[in-house]
Scaffold this motif. Sequence first.
Motif, PDB file in Angstrom:
ATOM      1  N   ALA A   1       0.853  -1.191   0.000  1.00  0.00           N
ATOM      2  CA  ALA A   1       0.000   0.000   0.000  1.00  0.00           C
ATOM      3  C   ALA A   1       0.882   1.232   0.000  1.00  0.00           C
ATOM      4  O   ALA A   1       2.054   1.142   0.349  1.00  0.00           O
ATOM      5  N   MET A   2       0.335   2.315  -0.424  1.00  0.00           N
ATOM      6  CA  MET A   2       1.111   3.555  -0.411  1.00  0.00           C
ATOM      7  C   MET A   2       0.185   4.748  -0.351  1.00  0.00           C
ATOM      8  O   MET A   2      -0.986   4.656  -0.718  1.00  0.00           O
ATOM      9  N   ASP A   3       0.735   5.846   0.116  1.00  0.00           N
ATOM     10  CA  ASP A   3       0.006   7.107   0.110  1.00  0.00           C
ATOM     11  C   ASP A   3       0.231   7.776  -1.222  1.00  0.00           C
ATOM     12  O   ASP A   3       1.300   7.643  -1.808  1.00  0.00           O
ATOM     13  N   GLY A   4      -0.734   8.524  -1.666  1.00  0.00           N
ATOM     14  CA  GLY A   4      -0.487   9.329  -2.859  1.00  0.00           C
ATOM     15  C   GLY A   4       0.295  10.569  -2.479  1.00  0.00           C
ATOM     16  O   GLY A   4       0.605  10.810  -1.315  1.00  0.00           O
ATOM     17  N   ASP A   5       0.631  11.328  -3.508  1.00  0.00           N
ATOM     18  CA  ASP A   5       1.220  12.642  -3.302  1.00  0.00           C
ATOM     19  C   ASP A   5       0.098  13.528  -2.728  1.00  0.00           C
ATOM     20  O   ASP A   5      -1.067  13.199  -2.845  1.00  0.00           O
ATOM     21  N   ASP A   6       0.456  14.647  -2.123  1.00  0.00           N
ATOM     22  CA  ASP A   6      -0.567  15.533  -1.580  1.00  0.00           C
ATOM     23  C   ASP A   6      -1.149  16.390  -2.708  1.00  0.00           C
ATOM     24  O   ASP A   6      -0.453  17.252  -3.249  1.00  0.00           O
ATOM     25  N   PRO A   7      -2.423  16.198  -3.075  1.00  0.00           N
ATOM     26  CA  PRO A   7      -2.983  16.942  -4.210  1.00  0.00           C
ATOM     27  C   PRO A   7      -3.001  18.454  -3.977  1.00  0.00           C
ATOM     28  O   PRO A   7      -2.992  19.230  -4.936  1.00  0.00           O
ATOM     29  N   ALA A   8      -2.994  18.857  -2.701  1.00  0.00           N
ATOM     30  CA  ALA A   8      -3.037  20.300  -2.409  1.00  0.00           C
ATOM     31  C   ALA A   8      -1.752  21.005  -2.845  1.00  0.00           C
ATOM     32  O   ALA A   8      -1.703  22.232  -2.916  1.00  0.00           O
ATOM     33  N   ARG A   9      -0.712  20.212  -3.159  1.00  0.00           N
ATOM     34  CA  ARG A   9       0.546  20.832  -3.614  1.00  0.00           C
ATOM     35  C   ARG A   9       0.454  21.297  -5.056  1.00  0.00           C
ATOM     36  O   ARG A   9       1.357  21.931  -5.577  1.00  0.00           O
TER      37      ARG A   9
END
Length: 407
Positions: A141-149
């Motif tokens: 599993a992994m986290d995505g990049d932060d879309p707010a960036r």
Amino acid sequence: MLSNLVYRSRARVDLTHDDLVHIERSARERNEDLGVTGVLLFDGSYFCQFLEGPEAVVRDVYALVRNSRLHHRVVTLLEDYAPRRRFADWGMRLLNVRASPQEQIVSALHGALKPGVDLPRDDRAFRLIRAFAAGRWRDHAMDGDDPARWTFRADPASVIHAPPPLASDTCQFALQPIVDTTAGRISSLEALMRGPTGGSPQSCFEALSPEQYHRFDLEAKCHAFELVARMGGIGKSKLSINLLPMSLVRVPDAVDYLLDQIARHGLTPERVILEITEEEAISHFDLFQTALKRLRAHGVSLAIDDFGAGFAGLSLLSRFQPDKLKIDRQIVQGIHADGPRQAIVRAIISCCSALGITIVAEGVETPEEWSWLQAAGIDLFQGFLFARPMLNGIPAVNWPVPVAETH
Ligand SMILES: Cc1cc2nc3c(=O)[nH]c(=O)nc-3n(C[C@H](O)[C@H](O)[C@H](O)COP(=O)(O)O)c2cc1C
């Protein structure tokens, strides 16, 4: 109906011990009122929670949980039904898996089981909770990049309007860019068929016999090549065209026809990608494969379209390996919050990387979907987030730009 749900989320960095105490207390009180039971595991950075209760109540509690400002990146891992509850009277209990050895957690979980509940070893919910307690979930599993960036900015430089086609033409084409967001370039343009007046192409296929149907599917492609010629070319991008597989089987001279039309309109086979849309089952696979071999030998690239939908699945991929594989929009939709879709896409990425196949994610509509997919290792994207199809032309592309750069 008794439903259950497992999700994983990431704690906000500023989460305090008092916040944890508050979560457990308010969760337990509310859950006891509503008839929800379950367990909440915390490993110092991530939560994993199991909720069970009447379906509508679990849905409401989950909506409330998802909205909490104390965590983010909430990913649903399991939504299921069961004949009986697993947990006796745990309205909600917080187990800190970092502070306790794994065996202690597992025995606490077993101790909490409702008397008489003997869980089978393959109980999915329990397997997920145990994998979390053991830290094993991080392998897959992994986290995505932060879309707010990121913010998205239209680049009008790519826009081209072609002169309108002849009124007598049987169909028109719209072009939709497939973009490489890492390199900031249009990788290819997919030619999407439209009707004679620019609307749905449905009318074009109505009242055609199966024989005519495949010939029309093939011959309509000359209008896509002709559109490229009318625009004076498409720069360094490639042109993607769709073809039903049986058009290559049923129309005897299909490959010669395509190669001839490509040359006639000033294109080269190396600039063309043939997307195989497996809306229909392929019979006479040997004839289909012979046609593909000839196209490859002339330099045409091949793609499997809508992978994961309809017939376009693993069996086709095992029989022929394309240059590109396009993951169907149904799998892409909402991927940032959907554990099963994430697991499937990660398996597709691993398989394609082993085979040297480039992946395109189709139907990308939100920054959250894009940022998860690109963090997972996908470079090519198609969808309304970047550009809608444009009739007789190339639309402006919305490119992701880091927020810091916009100030
Ligand atoms: C990880 C986590 C698990 C939660 N579990 C539950 C729960 O099982 N039942 C419930 O009613 N609320 C639950 N909540 C919500 C909290 O009890 C509390 O209402 C919420 O955090 C308050 O909202 P706020 O954080 O935006 O102030 C949970 C919140 C978090 C962060």
